[in-house]
Design a protein around this motif. Sequence first.
Motif, short mmCIF file in Angstrom:
data_model
loop_
_atom_site.label_atom_id
_atom_site.label_comp_id
_atom_site.label_asym_id
_atom_site.label_seq_id
_atom_site.Cartn_x
_atom_site.Cartn_y
_atom_site.Cartn_z
N LYS A 1 2.05 10.65 -9.32
CA LYS A 1 1.30 10.88 -10.55
C LYS A 1 0.58 12.23 -10.50
O LYS A 1 0.43 12.91 -11.52
N LEU A 2 0.18 12.64 -9.30
CA LEU A 2 -0.48 13.94 -9.13
C LEU A 2 0.51 15.10 -9.12
O LEU A 2 0.09 16.27 -9.08
N GLY A 3 1.79 14.79 -9.11
CA GLY A 3 2.78 15.85 -8.99
C GLY A 3 2.91 16.37 -7.56
O GLY A 3 3.40 17.48 -7.34
N GLY A 4 2.44 15.55 -6.61
CA GLY A 4 2.61 15.91 -5.20
C GLY A 4 1.63 16.93 -4.67
O GLY A 4 1.83 17.47 -3.57
N LYS A 5 0.55 17.19 -5.40
CA LYS A 5 -0.45 18.13 -4.88
C LYS A 5 -1.83 17.79 -5.44
O LYS A 5 -1.96 17.24 -6.54
N GLY A 6 -2.86 18.13 -4.64
CA GLY A 6 -4.22 17.89 -5.09
C GLY A 6 -5.10 17.42 -3.94
O GLY A 6 -4.65 17.28 -2.80
N ASN A 7 -6.36 17.16 -4.25
CA ASN A 7 -7.34 16.70 -3.28
C ASN A 7 -7.61 15.21 -3.47
O ASN A 7 -7.79 14.76 -4.61
N ALA B 1 -7.64 12.33 -6.88
CA ALA B 1 -7.25 10.93 -6.76
C ALA B 1 -8.01 10.27 -5.61
O ALA B 1 -8.54 10.95 -4.72
N VAL B 2 -8.05 8.94 -5.64
CA VAL B 2 -8.68 8.16 -4.58
C VAL B 2 -7.75 7.03 -4.18
O VAL B 2 -7.32 6.24 -5.04
N LEU B 3 -7.45 6.97 -2.91
CA LEU B 3 -6.69 5.85 -2.36
C LEU B 3 -7.67 4.85 -1.77
O LEU B 3 -8.45 5.19 -0.89
N GLY B 4 -7.66 3.63 -2.27
CA GLY B 4 -8.59 2.61 -1.79
C GLY B 4 -7.86 1.51 -1.05
O GLY B 4 -6.68 1.62 -0.71
N GLN B 5 -8.61 0.41 -0.82
CA GLN B 5 -7.99 -0.71 -0.10
C GLN B 5 -8.20 -2.05 -0.79
O GLN B 5 -7.81 -3.08 -0.26
N GLU C 1 -1.34 6.77 5.47
CA GLU C 1 -1.08 7.96 6.29
C GLU C 1 0.40 8.31 6.33
O GLU C 1 0.78 9.49 6.28
N ALA C 2 1.25 7.29 6.42
CA ALA C 2 2.69 7.52 6.47
C ALA C 2 3.19 8.18 5.19
O ALA C 2 4.04 9.08 5.21
N VAL C 3 2.64 7.74 4.05
CA VAL C 3 3.04 8.34 2.77
C VAL C 3 2.51 9.77 2.67
O VAL C 3 3.21 10.68 2.23
N LEU C 4 1.27 9.98 3.08
CA LEU C 4 0.67 11.31 2.99
C LEU C 4 1.43 12.36 3.79
O LEU C 4 1.44 13.54 3.41
N LYS C 5 2.07 11.96 4.87
CA LYS C 5 2.84 12.91 5.68
C LYS C 5 3.98 13.54 4.87
O LYS C 5 4.44 14.64 5.19
N ASN C 6 4.42 12.85 3.84
CA ASN C 6 5.51 13.36 3.00
C ASN C 6 5.01 14.23 1.85
O ASN C 6 5.82 14.70 1.04
N TYR C 7 3.70 14.42 1.78
CA TYR C 7 3.11 15.22 0.69
C TYR C 7 2.19 16.29 1.30
O TYR C 7 0.96 16.15 1.28
N LYS D 1 0.83 -1.21 0.00
CA LYS D 1 0.00 0.00 0.00
C LYS D 1 0.86 1.26 0.00
O LYS D 1 0.48 2.28 -0.59
N LYS D 2 2.01 1.20 0.65
CA LYS D 2 2.92 2.33 0.60
C LYS D 2 3.39 2.57 -0.83
O LYS D 2 3.38 3.70 -1.32
N ALA D 3 3.78 1.49 -1.51
CA ALA D 3 4.26 1.62 -2.89
C ALA D 3 3.17 2.14 -3.81
O ALA D 3 3.42 3.00 -4.67
#
Length: 346
Positions: free
Chosen positions: A152-158, A219-223, A179-185, A142-144
């Motif tokens: 893909k979003l260029g590091g910004k967006g909703n 974008a949408v992050l799913g599971q 959540e861990a990945v999002l902290k870096n963006y 999931k991190k990858a």
Amino acid sequence: MPVKTLALACTAAVLLAAAGAMPAAATPDKPVIALANAYFGNSWRHQMVDAFEAAAKKAKEEGKIADYIILNGDGTVAQQNSQIAELILKKVDAIAVDAASETAVNGIIEKACKAGIKVVSFDSIASAPCNYQLNFDFKGYKKAQAEWVLKKLGGKGNIIVVRGVKGSAPDADMFAAQEAVLKNYPDVKVVATVYGQATASVAQSAVANALPSLPHVDAVLGQGGSDDTGIAQAFDQYGGDYAKKMPVIEGGGSSNFIQWWTKQREANNYSTISMNTTPGIGGAAFWLAYGLVKGATPPKLMIMPVATVTDENLKDYADLPAGVIVSPSYSQQWVEDNLIKAKAGN
């Protein structure tokens, strides 16, 4: 008269002995193997149970087991505890557990172990020290996948985060990884978090209900499971700007989503990535439980591979039938070579 399968509907509250029938008695050479599946409410779990049953039928036809039992629950700890307690009374030889909780079923699993029953928890694992764990690297994959999407979003967006089966260990692990990945963006904003239960209809409803109050979603992050299909359907239904440009939706391996992705790619050069845990693990869990009864000594923790679909290999999956999850099947030989003979840390 032996019971081939004893399956409970999701809404069942207690174990039912079909017409009073009992599984065929185990012998030293022919064990009885059971599945205690806590949740049966999405296509991934259905396919997992089918994989377990296919392996069990094969083993029974070949004379390797006396019988097998399959129990499907409503997602509650109370029901799964009751199911496992009943399996202990039935004196099965091994139980494969797709757990309702990582901790709340540990007590009954310890009782099963003390009764001499081999227990392997898989997919949604339990942490009881006596049980073997057959898991996926939920956090790693999931991190990858989240990294791929946010780059893909260029590091910004909703973005919207669609979580999985509430209370399950996989949901907790995957959400923690995201959540861990999002902290870096810092320029990526989570505008909504909903539960999709890894089910198309639930995910579609949850996203559709949220969209009218949200800014444009990129974008949408799913599971995983079939939530990807439901998410895509919600945006299709909403229309507007999304009719021209869909958000980058994480794929979770459902064939319906892959078919949708293929059409979007042909029409709009749509690009995304799909990564998913494989419901074929049900068959692997059966053969692992069988191996344990026969004296195998694998590592206490074993990791299964995930399936990955990209723009580059999308065409290889475009002809899958509707309503399935991308997954290989796992034979007895595969389990022996890749799990039972594996060494811890390999």
